[in-house]
Design an enzyme around this catalytic site. Structure first.
Site, mmCIF file in Angstrom:
data_model
loop_
_atom_site.group_PDB
_atom_site.id
_atom_site.type_symbol
_atom_site.label_atom_id
_atom_site.label_comp_id
_atom_site.label_asym_id
_atom_site.label_seq_id
_atom_site.Cartn_x
_atom_site.Cartn_y
_atom_site.Cartn_z
ATOM 1 N N LYS A 1 -15.536 -7.643 5.357
ATOM 2 C CA LYS A 1 -14.662 -8.507 6.159
ATOM 3 C C LYS A 1 -14.711 -7.985 7.603
ATOM 4 O O LYS A 1 -14.861 -6.792 7.810
ATOM 5 C CB LYS A 1 -13.221 -8.403 5.648
ATOM 6 C CG LYS A 1 -13.099 -8.550 4.149
ATOM 7 C CD LYS A 1 -11.813 -7.907 3.632
ATOM 8 C CE LYS A 1 -11.815 -7.769 2.125
ATOM 9 N NZ LYS A 1 -10.738 -6.938 1.596
ATOM 10 N N SER B 1 -2.741 -7.775 3.075
ATOM 11 C CA SER B 1 -2.978 -7.655 4.522
ATOM 12 C C SER B 1 -3.383 -9.016 5.089
ATOM 13 O O SER B 1 -2.953 -9.392 6.184
ATOM 14 C CB SER B 1 -4.093 -6.647 4.791
ATOM 15 O OG SER B 1 -3.763 -5.387 4.286
ATOM 16 N N ARG C 1 -2.079 -5.902 -8.241
ATOM 17 C CA ARG C 1 -0.942 -6.785 -7.970
ATOM 18 C C ARG C 1 -0.798 -7.838 -9.044
ATOM 19 O O ARG C 1 0.216 -7.964 -9.688
ATOM 20 C CB ARG C 1 -1.119 -7.476 -6.608
ATOM 21 C CG ARG C 1 -0.902 -6.552 -5.451
ATOM 22 C CD ARG C 1 -1.360 -7.182 -4.177
ATOM 23 N NE ARG C 1 -2.776 -7.490 -4.239
ATOM 24 C CZ ARG C 1 -3.534 -7.784 -3.210
ATOM 25 N NH1 ARG C 1 -3.008 -7.856 -2.014
ATOM 26 N NH2 ARG C 1 -4.814 -8.039 -3.352
ATOM 27 N N HIS D 1 0.844 -1.207 0.000
ATOM 28 C CA HIS D 1 0.000 0.000 0.000
ATOM 29 C C HIS D 1 0.874 1.250 0.000
ATOM 30 O O HIS D 1 0.627 2.202 -0.727
ATOM 31 C CB HIS D 1 -0.881 0.057 1.259
ATOM 32 C CG HIS D 1 -1.904 -1.029 1.380
ATOM 33 N ND1 HIS D 1 -2.023 -1.811 2.505
ATOM 34 C CD2 HIS D 1 -2.876 -1.451 0.526
ATOM 35 C CE1 HIS D 1 -3.025 -2.663 2.351
ATOM 36 N NE2 HIS D 1 -3.554 -2.471 1.155
HETATM 37 O O1 PNS Z 1 -8.784 -2.978 0.541
HETATM 38 P P1 PNS Z 1 -10.031 -3.521 -0.106
HETATM 39 O O2 PNS Z 1 -10.782 -4.392 0.869
HETATM 40 O O3 PNS Z 1 -9.740 -4.200 -1.410
HETATM 41 O O4 PNS Z 1 -10.958 -2.242 -0.426
HETATM 42 C C1 PNS Z 1 -12.169 -2.378 -1.126
HETATM 43 C C2 PNS Z 1 -12.977 -1.067 -1.109
HETATM 44 C C3 PNS Z 1 -13.238 -0.626 0.319
HETATM 45 C C4 PNS Z 1 -12.204 -0.004 -1.832
HETATM 46 C C5 PNS Z 1 -14.312 -1.356 -1.857
HETATM 47 O O5 PNS Z 1 -14.929 -2.461 -1.291
HETATM 48 C C6 PNS Z 1 -15.284 -0.169 -1.837
HETATM 49 O O6 PNS Z 1 -15.102 0.786 -2.550
HETATM 50 N N1 PNS Z 1 -16.327 -0.270 -0.964
HETATM 51 C C7 PNS Z 1 -17.321 0.765 -0.785
HETATM 52 C C8 PNS Z 1 -18.687 0.379 -1.360
HETATM 53 C C9 PNS Z 1 -18.680 0.741 -2.820
HETATM 54 O O7 PNS Z 1 -18.664 1.902 -3.197
HETATM 55 N N2 PNS Z 1 -18.602 -0.285 -3.667
HETATM 56 C C10 PNS Z 1 -18.329 -0.072 -5.076
HETATM 57 C C11 PNS Z 1 -19.508 -0.276 -5.925
HETATM 58 S S1 PNS Z 1 -19.092 -1.680 -6.835
#
Ligand code: PNS
Length: 158
Positions: A41, A128, A90, A17
């Site tokens: 999660k 993570s 990645r 990150h």
């Molecule tokens: O580190 P991560 O878990 O890959 O992050 C994922 C995250 C938080 C960026 C993603 O799940 C997200 O944007 N969640 C918010 C809800 C949303 O807007 N979803 C996108 C519509 S598909």
């Protein structure tokens, strides 16, 4: 001002990150790292802990802010008036889910772009979840996460 938003769970922030944050900070005038509150999660670290670890790990970078968001990311983007979502890629395995999210976000808000940055090769396997698993089973994660994160992981898990 060109503001980029780098969203994620950051449970906890890794060197992978940090690599994206450092590189994004050279492209954008300001980068806001936003921690998701409504993650599906169940996180090891609380929201405050995840934000504090990010702030501490990024304190050498001047144009970074750490914030949190709840609900849809695009609503947060509109609130702070940014139209660039930064994502790290990645491996091919990340691609399908990231592609779906980017297209869904574009459907919901066509003016918001998702910008993918390729990870640095030495961190391409890092996540993570893997870091937490290694610590859970007694391994060391030195060099894979910032030092402060490493210490907090041992404290929390062991
Ligand atoms: O580190 P991560 O878990 O890959 O992050 C994922 C995250 C938080 C960026 C993603 O799940 C997200 O944007 N969640 C918010 C809800 C949303 O807007 N979803 C996108 C519509 S598909």
């Amino acid at each position: 001002m060109r503001i980029g938003v780098y969203p994620g769970s950051f449970d906890p922030v890794t060197k992978g990150h940090l690599d994206i944050i450092e590189r994004a900070s050279k492209i954008f005038e300001e980068v806001i790292v936003v921690v998701s509150i409504n993650t599906s999660k169940s996180p090891l670290f609380t929201l405050e802990e995840r934000m504090d670890l990010l702030k501490e790990s990024c304190k050498h970078i001047k144009n970074i802010q750490v914030d949190s968001f709840n609900g849809l990311l695009i609503n947060y983007m509109k609130k702070i008036n940014s139209n660039v979502i930064i994502k790290g890629l990645r491996a091919v395995s990340d691609f399908e889910y990231e592609f779906q999210m980017a297209l869904m976000n574009r459907t919901l808000e066509p003016d918001i772009e998702t910008l993918f940055m390729m990870t640095t090769d030495k961190y391409s396997y890092l996540s993570s979840s893997l870091v937490k698993e290694v610590v859970r089973f007694g391994g060391k994660v030195t060099g894979l996460v910032p030092e402060i994160v490493e210490n907090q992981l041992y404290k929390k898990i062991l």
